[in-house]
Write an enzyme that holds these catalytic residues in place. Sequence first.
Site, PDB file in Angstrom:
ATOM      1  N   SER A  69       0.829  -1.203   0.000  1.00  9.96           N
ATOM      2  CA  SER A  69       0.000   0.000   0.000  1.00  9.96           C
ATOM      3  C   SER A  69       0.862   1.252   0.000  1.00  9.96           C
ATOM      4  O   SER A  69       1.971   1.263   0.561  1.00  9.96           O
ATOM      5  CB  SER A  69      -0.861  -0.020   1.271  1.00  9.96           C
ATOM      6  OG  SER A  69      -1.431   1.242   1.501  1.00  9.96           O
ATOM      7  N   TYR A 109      -2.005  -1.684  11.071  1.00  7.53           N
ATOM      8  CA  TYR A 109      -2.240  -2.138   9.688  1.00  7.53           C
ATOM      9  C   TYR A 109      -1.090  -1.694   8.782  1.00  7.53           C
ATOM     10  O   TYR A 109      -0.494  -2.504   8.066  1.00  7.53           O
ATOM     11  CB  TYR A 109      -3.578  -1.584   9.160  1.00  7.53           C
ATOM     12  CG  TYR A 109      -3.645  -1.572   7.651  1.00  7.53           C
ATOM     13  CD1 TYR A 109      -3.894  -2.738   6.936  1.00  7.53           C
ATOM     14  CD2 TYR A 109      -3.409  -0.399   6.925  1.00  7.53           C
ATOM     15  CE1 TYR A 109      -3.905  -2.735   5.548  1.00  7.53           C
ATOM     16  CE2 TYR A 109      -3.421  -0.387   5.549  1.00  7.53           C
ATOM     17  CZ  TYR A 109      -3.666  -1.559   4.860  1.00  7.53           C
ATOM     18  OH  TYR A 109      -3.661  -1.553   3.486  1.00  7.53           O
ATOM     19  N   LYS A 153       2.140  -3.864   6.657  1.00  7.97           N
ATOM     20  CA  LYS A 153       2.554  -3.766   5.248  1.00  7.97           C
ATOM     21  C   LYS A 153       4.060  -3.506   5.168  1.00  7.97           C
ATOM     22  O   LYS A 153       4.754  -4.074   4.332  1.00  7.97           O
ATOM     23  CB  LYS A 153       1.782  -2.655   4.523  1.00  7.97           C
ATOM     24  CG  LYS A 153       0.301  -2.962   4.320  1.00  7.97           C
ATOM     25  CD  LYS A 153       0.082  -4.143   3.376  1.00  7.97           C
ATOM     26  CE  LYS A 153      -1.379  -4.535   3.250  1.00  7.97           C
ATOM     27  NZ  LYS A 153      -1.595  -5.831   2.607  1.00  7.97           N
TER      28      LYS A 153
END
Length: 342
Positions: A127, A152, A156
């Site tokens: 992302s 979160y 990544k």
Amino acid sequence: MKEKILVTGGTGYIGSHTVVELQTAGYEVIVIDNLSNSTVDSLNGVASITGITPAFEKIDCCDKLALDGVFKKHQDIKAVIHFAASKAVGESVEKPLLYYRNNLVSLLNVLECMTENKVPNFVFSSSATVYGQPEILPVTEDAPVQPATSPYGNTKQIAEEVIRDCTVADANLKSVILRYFNPVGAHPSAAIGELPNGIPNNLIPFVTQTAIGLRECLSVFGDDYNTPDGSAIRDYIYVVDLAKAHVIAVERLLACANKTNPEIFNLGTGKGLSVLEILEVFEKATGVKVNRKIVARRTGDIEKVWADPSLANTELGWTAKTPTSEMLSSAWEWEKKLRDSR
Ligand code: UD1
């Protein structure tokens, strides 16, 4: 039929669109998903578009034994595209352990199963969140990764590091990391699309739900940013364009003998649009008004980000072609179909 590709999280939003593009390109697709945030119905949508129902295994990637069973059952898998992950930023702040377990244990299991079953090619969905608020825009792949603002986002970043270390260490493993900007829209058939759980966090599902009357009013988070109209800017990319990039990434991996580092690509349009501009394009494209009110900034949001997609353009021969109006119309068609069917 071309090679077999395993897609984890293949019943989800980006996963299901990617399954369609893989099948259209002639690949045999095996989908695994734990259905924690999606339904198996999306594969009926896939089949209605391509005429092919992919093989499906209801498996949690955190269950190594079950995952290994899939590799053993479907011999000769040539590549894995790993989408399976939890993705709600706010929830990750409340339940960090859930996010670290789901997103990292599943990644480790997938990579271990690949090594043990001699599957050499790996595509990972990362992302633009890894860039935080970049100093220079548009942001290129070599921009520094900023400290994550949520568990979160951290998963990544850690995942990218794990993949890098494994790719460097294992001469047989090749990998591509794709950094998505803001994926939006639905397949033009309206057979598959995004299915947000409860109240949407992301902008476009909230816009379409407000337009259809499910939500009273869209909150525009901040009009005091340092941007031309004061609202925050993102790079919205059509989910079908995004899905096509995965097919190209797989083809690139299949074609190259060996690579010692993961290749990293931004997947964006290169164009930033503000929240207010998105609303304007949506209303013009659909003819539907969206109630909105300006509220305070959302904690953790950045001011502006958009991609420099030139590396993907030149190296992958991939460009995000779809105009914003078309992306937003497709999201609207999907929303209408969802409400008709409920
Ligand atoms: C968010 C995540 C990002 C994740 C991505 C997945 C945060 C801080 N970031 O990105 O890590 O990879 O989703 O799709 O949550 N907006 C409104 N009103 C709304 C909803 C959103 O004004 O009701 C604005 C936001 O302030 C932002 C823009 O719309 O400026 C896009 O928001 P969103 O769709 O949530 O995506 P991101 O925040 O960019």
